[in-house]
Design an enzyme around this catalytic site. Structure first.
Site, PDB file in Angstrom:
ATOM      1  N   LYS A 208       0.889  -1.141   0.134  1.00 25.25           N
ATOM      2  CA  LYS A 208      -0.013  -0.060   0.042  1.00 25.25           C
ATOM      3  C   LYS A 208       0.897   1.215   0.144  1.00 25.25           C
ATOM      4  CE  LYS A 208      -3.104   2.654   2.737  1.00 25.25           C
ATOM      5  NZ  LYS A 208      -4.075   2.835   3.996  1.00 25.25           N
TER       6      LYS A 208
ATOM      7  N   GLY B 281      -8.020   9.283   9.240  1.00 25.73           N
ATOM      8  CA  GLY B 281      -8.429   9.634  10.403  1.00 25.73           C
ATOM      9  C   GLY B 281      -9.455  10.420  10.685  1.00 25.73           C
TER      10      GLY B 281
ATOM     11  N   ALA C   8      -9.569   5.564   3.756  1.00 23.35           N
ATOM     12  CA  ALA C   8      -9.172   6.683   4.484  1.00 23.35           C
ATOM     13  C   ALA C   8     -10.493   7.614   4.659  1.00 23.35           C
ATOM     14  CB  ALA C   8      -7.979   7.476   4.175  1.00 23.35           C
ATOM     15  N   GLY C   9     -10.756   8.085   5.741  1.00 27.70           N
ATOM     16  CA  GLY C   9     -11.503   9.055   6.320  1.00 27.70           C
ATOM     17  C   GLY C   9     -13.170   8.572   6.444  1.00 27.70           C
TER      18      GLY C   9
ATOM     19  N   ASN D 260      -9.800   1.976   9.225  1.00 26.08           N
ATOM     20  CA  ASN D 260      -8.771   1.574  10.224  1.00 26.08           C
ATOM     21  C   ASN D 260      -9.573   2.451  11.712  1.00 26.08           C
ATOM     22  OD1 ASN D 260      -6.970   1.093  12.359  1.00 26.08           O
ATOM     23  ND2 ASN D 260      -5.311   1.341  11.290  1.00 26.08           N
ATOM     24  N   THR D 261      -9.308   3.583  11.778  1.00 24.96           N
ATOM     25  CA  THR D 261      -9.873   4.376  12.909  1.00 24.96           C
ATOM     26  C   THR D 261     -11.288   4.036  13.277  1.00 24.96           C
ATOM     27  OG1 THR D 261      -8.082   6.005  12.169  1.00 24.96           O
ATOM     28  CG2 THR D 261      -9.555   6.537  14.104  1.00 24.96           C
TER      29      THR D 261
END
Lengths: 340, 257, 65
Positions: free
Chosen positions: B96, B157, B184-185, B206-207
């Protein structure tokens, strides 16, 4: 005939166990690699907060359940004057206001307090903050005074402490041995991992605090704990691949930046000490008491040394005295729940 | 079936492994997410502590495909070196590729990204570039030999969801045959479902899971949302209209007034 | 001889990377190495020279998003 137990490691885990055992008439001898109390114990660098409700924000529920008992234990072992039961105040900066709401959603036993209450609890912070969470049942102690006091207490009760003696638990067999060495036991406790923590001690006359204050921060669980003589402990980083004992610039920036954000008077504070150590942790970040024949091990106290050492000491003492192999495992409730 | 670089996956959630309250919760969250691809990273390891080995054991025990990242790299050189080190450590040529341009938004530096992708593809890597929704950059990345693109939903994040659905839709229709993964986001499962309804092939996050109050439950929620979004896309959703359209048939209605 | 191991000044007794890694406690572990910003693959560790002042990076698996 009285029972004899050897304890390797005189940090918070070892000393708590020694106290617990002598209360029940057991003869205890301790072996500590450091030359004096706390010299090589990661509990020397702890915040000393007895804050189970705040910790429950992202710890397993069992930390709250057993952590609650620690306040009375410490008062009993050290004397009431060693524990300050004044609660915890939790703040967020204006731009992180959402963080305070999130923290409130994930915790309990707090009051949302406004300017008036903040003014009466911590007058020096009143001009900075309009809102806070007040966890009134929490407490704190000075971990260094606590370790020294506990050492004196157990010595007065007849515990012999051999300083500057680094021994392996196996060397003391066939007598009963308890391994309380924290991360230093990693060679024999395979699943232990280090979580590095960095803390600062600063001194300033510009501000006074009566109780631990937490400032919600997106990356580190930042807190400032008042100590005697206008000293303040600022902690603490949580670095998963924690290696070595160096204090990084990044951590210093984050800790000092946050303290300064909490109150600008910290800008003028004198830096007294930088502390670094490795917290021992198991996979679920919960401590364990394990037994292998005549060796018991208390380990994995992670960031909950003062909070959970009393309970782990009780568990270990029960197992040693009643000679049982059945020792409670602190269940990881959050992940065991049936989600099918 | 998600197919990237010749490998097939039944699940379309790629999950990050950082920021969980404990390794035990990380492990259980990944299991509950049903994810088959998990992202990992490389960090300094000291000879005394060997902290990374315990983490690696947890990931290996899950027996999943790992996708190492080059998180925190700001230059082509850093990203390329990190990719080589990751290939050796994780024994995979998947990478990645993140080349960050700026600290406040962690926005990809697309110029360095294209350059790094070129070098890595030539070195035999299977590159998953973390990019913006810019079509020209996307095209350049495909020209270097990338067979998948990972446009952002919002800054890493931030949990804002799909900041620019129009751009993402355009990207989807512009590259109908390229596997596209929104990376992301993402904040909540509905964001992931929205991406899947738009026809994206997968979602990487992830977050949103790790930072939830109950990451294990949230992992499960994301799995369900992504499956729902995919089903919805395949079922060909209706188009939005400005005016109401009665859903109950009007023919044969009684005349009662 | 002094080198920089992950940014920290460290004294080592050997001049080949493999021997240095063993001395520093990296035995039978999953790591990757770079010297002065250049990747050194496992197959070349045995014969790769390490010099005074070199910057040695040793990386291992870690959590990532």
């Amino acid at each position: 005939m009285s029972m004899k137990v050897n304890i390797v490691g005189a940090g918070v885990a070892g000393l708590s166990l020694a106290w617990q055992l002598v209360q029940q008439g057991v003869e205890v001898e301790m072996f500590e690699r450091g030359a004096r109390v706390g010299e090589k114990a990661c509990s020397w660098f702890a915040g000393g907060m007895l804050a189970p409700w705040c910790e429950a924000e992202n710890a397993e529920p069992v930390v709250l359940e057993y952590g609650k008992e620690s306040l009375a234990w410490w008062q009993n072992a050290l004397g009431e004057s060693f524990v300050d039961a004044k609660g915890t105040l939790v703040f967020a900066q204006q731009r992180d206001k959402k963080e305070l709401k999130r923290f409130a959603r994930r915790t309990q036993a707090y009051e949302v307090v406004g300017h008036d209450v903040i003014s009466s609890l911590e007058p020096d912070l009143a001009s900075q903050y309009q809102e806070a969470l007040f966890f009134k049942d929490e407490a704190h102690l000075d971990p260094r005074k606590a370790l020294i006091r506990l050492t004196e207490v157990v010595q007065a009760l007849g515990v012999k402490i051999n300083f500057e003696q680094e021994v392996e638990p196996e060397d003391l067999l066939p007598e009963k041995v308890v391994d309380c060495r924290g991360y230093n036991a990693a060679k024999t406790v395979q699943s232990l991992r280090p979580v590095k923590g960095e803390m600062l001690l600063v001194k300033t006359n510009e501000i006074s605090l009566s109780r631990p204050v937490r400032l919600l921060h997106p990356r580190i669980p930042l807190y400032v704990v008042p100590r005697d003589d206008q000293h303040f402990m600022i902690g603490a980083t949580m670095i998963e691949n924690g290696h070595g004992h160096q204090f990084s610039v990044r951590s210093m920036l984050e800790l000092l930046g946050s303290a300064y954000a909490l109150h600008p008077s910290f800008a003028e504070a004198e830096i007294i000490e930088m502390g670094v150590d490795l917290r021992p942790a198991f996979i679920d970040n919960l401590p364990r008491v394990e037994r292998d024949n005549n060796i018991w091990r208390i380990n994995g106290l992670y960031r909950h040394g003062y909070l959970l050492a009393p309970y782990m000491a009780k568990l270990a003492a029960d197992s040693i005295i009643s000679d049982t192999h059945e020792i409670e495992k602190l269940a990881d409730f959050k992940i065991k729940e049936d989600r099918a | 079936m998600l197919e990237v670089y010749g490998e097939k996956f039944t699940n379309r959630l790629l999950l990050g492994s950082a920021q969980y309250p404990s390794p035990a919760i990380l492990s259980e969250s990944i299991k509950q997410s049903q994810s088959q691809i998990v992202t990992v990273s490389l960090r300094r390891e000291s000879g005394g502590d060997l902290a990374g080995q315990a983490f690696w054991q947890i990931i290996q025990d899950l027996k999943l495909k790992v996708l190492p990242n080059t998180a925190g790299c700001y230059t082509v050189k850093e990203a390329v070196t990190t990719a080589h080190m990751a290939r050796e450590v994780f024994n995979t040529d998947w990478i990645k590729l993140e080349v960050i341009g700026e600290e406040d938004t962690l926005q990809p530096n697309v110029f360095e990204l294209v350059e790094a992708a070129k070098v890595l593809v030539e070195d035999g890597f299977k590159v998953f570039p973390y990019t913006t929704d810019d079509l020209i950059v996307a095209d350049k990345l495909l020209q270097t030999g990338c067979e998948v693109l990972m446009p952002w939903g919002a800054p890493i994040g931030s949990g804002r969801g799909l900041n620019n659905p129009y751009a993402l839709k355009t990207m989807r229709s512009h590259f109908p045959d390229t596997p596209l993964i929104v990376d992301a986001g993402i904040g909540v499962p509905s964001h992931a479902a929205q991406a899947m309804e738009m026809g994206f092939d997968a979602v990487l996050l992830n977050t949103a899971v790790a930072g939830a109050g109950d990451p294990v439950a949230m992992a499960k929620a994301f799995n369900l949302a992504i499956e729902a979004g995919l089903l919805a896309y395949e079922a060909d959703p209706i188009d939005a209209r400005d005016m109401a359209e009665p859903s109950t048939p009007m023919m044969g209605k009684a005349f009662l007034s | 001889m002094k080198i920089y191991l992950n940014g920290v000044e460290t004294t080592v007794d050997h001049t080949k990377l493999e021997a240095v890694l063993i001395q520093l406690g990296y035995q039978e572990v999953t790591i990757a190495t770079a010297i002065n910003g250049d990747f050194v693959p496992l197959s070349l560790r045995k014969n790769t020279q390490i010099n005074e002042g070199d910057k040695l990076e040793v990386l291992a698996p870690m959590q990532g998003g």
